[in-house]
Scaffold this active site. Structure first.
Site, PDB file in Angstrom:
ATOM      1  N   TYR A 164       0.898  -1.201   0.049  1.00  0.00           N
ATOM      2  CA  TYR A 164      -0.033  -0.039  -0.001  1.00  0.00           C
ATOM      3  C   TYR A 164       0.793   1.280  -0.004  1.00  0.00           C
ATOM      4  CZ  TYR A 164      -4.722  -1.782   0.883  1.00  0.00           C
ATOM      5  OH  TYR A 164      -6.013  -2.300   1.112  1.00  0.00           O
ATOM      6  N   GLU A 165       0.418   2.448  -0.656  1.00  0.00           N
ATOM      7  CA  GLU A 165       0.705   3.632  -0.887  1.00  0.00           C
ATOM      8  C   GLU A 165       2.418   3.802  -0.756  1.00  0.00           C
ATOM      9  OE1 GLU A 165      -1.253   5.448  -0.890  1.00  0.00           O
ATOM     10  OE2 GLU A 165      -3.084   4.541   0.133  1.00  0.00           O
ATOM     11  N   GLY A 166       2.953   2.876  -1.878  1.00  0.00           N
ATOM     12  CA  GLY A 166       4.518   2.903  -1.997  1.00  0.00           C
ATOM     13  C   GLY A 166       4.982   1.544  -1.492  1.00  0.00           C
TER      14      GLY A 166
END
Length: 299
Positions: free
Chosen positions: A251-253
């Site tokens: 998630y998110e990078g």
């Protein structure tokens, strides 16, 4: 890229709304991005017509975990023009995105820590209820007349439980530290301190996201081991926690992206200001610990 509605000053002093293409500033190092969300319906003030934004659910992903909500692939405006409003200034979309992304990365770390914490207490509960084997006496023998020991009394099980506990508490600590920096960057009385805590927050965000995620996966893996074969069965919740937390390192990078952010951007931020401030914070904590006899040898 989505068009935006812009208010344009006319020669007679009135304003007219026009659809404009986002512009690019070629001097920017990164590819310019302009934030233009596309709500529905969009009403163009000049024509007073609703410009419907076509949306379509392209896919519903079948996930291995986190099944309490759906994850879908949405498509907007593929069949016609997609209109949207300009948010902020043109070519600043990347900066706006990172404001949102930083909050999301803290939230991912917080969620991973929560899942790992739940898994730890589930493992601990099981270890305090499950009898298995007997403790060895000092001469290495077992007395078969003794009742079976709870598995929490076995050294290897205690090791795994303590590993889980330390990782969960370490994760929570850095999340609370990020929350403190976040508050201080907004509420400190002077600009210098606000800048300091903003820089510190920027410095630790990759770690706030990554350590609870990667450490949480490792922690829950040990929790599964505490349960033995039952950890592999759906009768017990550890397998769900293991599946739920697995996405957090993506998630998110991903973890690799966070590493690049930490080393490629944050370590050299303002000529190493972030790293220097963080080392000062760590040194201050070590010096405080030295004031306590029970912590001296660890400081």
């Amino acid at each position: 890229m989505a068009k935006s509605l812009d208010k344009v000053l006319q020669a007679d002093g009135t304003y007219k709304w026009e659809l404009v293409e986002p512009t690019h500033d070629q001097k920017m190092g990164d590819d310019p991005v302009t934030a233009c969300p596309a709500p529905e319906p969009v009403v163009e003030p000049v024509k007073k017509e609703a410009l419907e934004v076509q949306k379509e659910t392209v896919a519903d992903f079948e996930k291995m975990g986190q099944k309490g909500y759906c994850t879908t692939h949405l498509s907007f405006g593929d069949k016609d023009d997609c209109h949207g409003y300009l948010v902020g200034e043109e070519n600043n979309g990347l900066n706006y995105m990172f404001l949102m992304m930083n909050g999301a990365r803290i939230a991912v770390g917080r969620g991973a820590s929560a899942i790992a914490c739940a898994a730890y207490y589930a493992s601990l509960e099981y270890a305090n209820e499950r009898p298995q084997g007997r403790k060895l006496s000092s001469d290495g023998t077992k007395n078969l007349k003794n009742k079976q020991s709870l598995i929490i009394e076995h050294p290897d099980v205690r090791r795994m439980l303590l590993l889980q506990k330390s990782m969960v508490e370490g994760s929570m600590n850095i999340i609370f530290k990020a929350a403190k920096y976040f508050d201080l960057q907004h509420n400190s009385p002077d600009e210098q301190n606000r800048h300091k805590y903003h820089t510190l927050l920027e410095m630790i965000i990759p770690v706030v996201k990554t350590y609870p995620s990667e450490g949480g996966i490792y922690s829950i893996n040990n929790g599964l081991q505490v349960l033995g074969g039952y950890g592999f069965c759906s009768d017990f919740i550890l397998q769900q926690y293991y599946r739920d937390i697995r996405i957090c390192s993506i998630y998110e990078g991903t973890t690799g992206i966070q590493s690049q952010d930490l080393l490629g951007r944050k370590m050299i931020l303002n000529n190493g200001e972030g790293a220097r401030l963080l080392m000062e914070e760590i040194s201050s904590t070590i010096n405080e610990a030295k004031e306590y006899n029970e912590l001296k040898e660890w400081a």
